[in-house]
Design an enzyme around this catalytic site. Sequence first.
Site, PDB file in Angstrom:
ATOM      1  N   ASN A 160       2.279   1.284   4.327  1.00 37.56           N
ATOM      2  CA  ASN A 160       2.402   0.394   5.403  1.00 37.56           C
ATOM      3  C   ASN A 160       2.262   0.445   6.446  1.00 37.56           C
ATOM      4  OD1 ASN A 160       5.442  -1.789   5.745  1.00 37.56           O
ATOM      5  ND2 ASN A 160       3.202  -2.485   5.111  1.00 37.56           N
TER       6      ASN A 160
ATOM      7  N   CYS B   9      -1.579   0.730   7.275  1.00 40.17           N
ATOM      8  CA  CYS B   9      -3.062   0.447   7.650  1.00 40.17           C
ATOM      9  C   CYS B   9      -3.437  -0.688   6.729  1.00 40.17           C
ATOM     10  CB  CYS B   9      -3.943   1.602   7.149  1.00 40.17           C
ATOM     11  SG  CYS B   9      -3.597   3.171   8.126  1.00 40.17           S
ATOM     12  N   ARG B  10      -3.596  -0.587   5.243  1.00 40.43           N
ATOM     13  CA  ARG B  10      -4.148  -1.627   4.705  1.00 40.43           C
ATOM     14  C   ARG B  10      -3.417  -2.851   4.404  1.00 40.43           C
ATOM     15  NH1 ARG B  10      -5.129   2.367  -0.455  1.00 40.43           N
ATOM     16  NH2 ARG B  10      -3.124   3.150   0.612  1.00 40.43           N
ATOM     17  N   SER B  11      -1.926  -2.683   3.966  1.00 37.21           N
ATOM     18  CA  SER B  11      -1.199  -3.837   3.663  1.00 37.21           C
ATOM     19  C   SER B  11      -0.605  -4.632   4.974  1.00 37.21           C
ATOM     20  CB  SER B  11       0.156  -3.358   2.658  1.00 37.21           C
ATOM     21  OG  SER B  11       0.992  -2.404   3.458  1.00 37.21           O
TER      22      SER B  11
ATOM     23  N   CYS C  26       0.758  -0.930   0.066  1.00 39.79           N
ATOM     24  CA  CYS C  26       0.138  -0.153  -0.032  1.00 39.79           C
ATOM     25  C   CYS C  26       0.847   1.253   0.105  1.00 39.79           C
ATOM     26  CB  CYS C  26      -1.010   0.082   1.211  1.00 39.79           C
ATOM     27  SG  CYS C  26      -0.339  -0.005   2.759  1.00 39.79           S
TER      28      CYS C  26
ATOM     29  N   ASP D 256      -8.293   3.776   1.606  1.00 40.07           N
ATOM     30  CA  ASP D 256      -7.498   4.197   2.477  1.00 40.07           C
ATOM     31  C   ASP D 256      -8.186   4.899   3.736  1.00 40.07           C
ATOM     32  OD1 ASP D 256      -5.212   5.092   3.870  1.00 40.07           O
ATOM     33  OD2 ASP D 256      -4.529   6.354   2.360  1.00 40.07           O
TER      34      ASP D 256
HETATM   35  P1  4NP Z   1      -1.895   2.901   4.175  1.00 39.14           P
HETATM   36  O1  4NP Z   1      -2.394   4.180   4.649  1.00 39.14           O
HETATM   37  O2  4NP Z   1      -1.120   3.055   2.744  1.00 39.14           O
HETATM   38  O3  4NP Z   1      -3.124   1.938   4.021  1.00 39.14           O
HETATM   39  O4  4NP Z   1      -0.803   2.437   5.141  1.00 39.14           O
HETATM   40  C1  4NP Z   1      -1.785   5.366   4.850  1.00 39.14           C
HETATM   41  C2  4NP Z   1      -1.024   5.565   5.785  1.00 39.14           C
HETATM   42  C3  4NP Z   1      -0.255   6.809   5.776  1.00 39.14           C
HETATM   43  C4  4NP Z   1      -0.293   7.752   4.931  1.00 39.14           C
HETATM   44  C5  4NP Z   1      -1.001   7.411   3.611  1.00 39.14           C
HETATM   45  C6  4NP Z   1      -1.930   6.338   3.651  1.00 39.14           C
HETATM   46  N1  4NP Z   1       0.395   8.862   5.032  1.00 39.14           N
HETATM   47  O5  4NP Z   1       0.401   9.589   4.019  1.00 39.14           O
HETATM   48  O6  4NP Z   1       1.185   9.120   5.805  1.00 39.14           O
END
Ligand code: 4NP
Length: 154
Positions: A11, A13-15, A8, A122
């Site tokens: 790294n 939340c989703r992945s 994702c 997200d």
């Molecule tokens: P992820 O979510 O891609 O599912 O881990 C996010 C976590 C942090 C950010 C964006 C998406 N960020 O911009 O910090």
Amino acid sequence: MTRVLFVCLGNICRSPAAEGVLRARAAANDIALTVASAGTGGWHAGEAADARMIKAAARRGYDLSSHRARQFSDADFHEFDLIVAMDSRNLADILDMAPSGHGAHIQLFLDFAGQSGCDTPDPYYGGPEGFERVLDLIETGADGLLSMLAHKRR
Ligand code: 4NP
């Protein structure tokens, strides 16, 4: 043994959630898999998963507490058989980096949930319901991915 990497953006939340859910469900079904996750961005490298995701996943029986974020790298094209992008932006970023002649299969996650071409949303900037929605999608996709792997084996 098939090696699966979820990717994702951050790294956190989703992945990591997809990694934890697939690992638990593969173990429950006696399917040997290597599962990991990474983010196309490096801002959160070294950090634990998002506390909201850790809690939401724990309520469903998935332990994400040992996860530490890392950035996706060129070596991953050689170290994994299947690279699963959580959304289409992640997919485009992965394809941009792909070296010629790599052996990995690269696919969008929700293809495994019967929602071809769709993005795993997200949840980072939203409320708690976003984390539940993402976990619902991830559970469905993980089961689809496992049944694809089981069919391949026959
Ligand atoms: P992820 O979510 O891609 O599912 O881990 C996010 C976590 C942090 C950010 C964006 C998406 N960020 O911009 O910090």
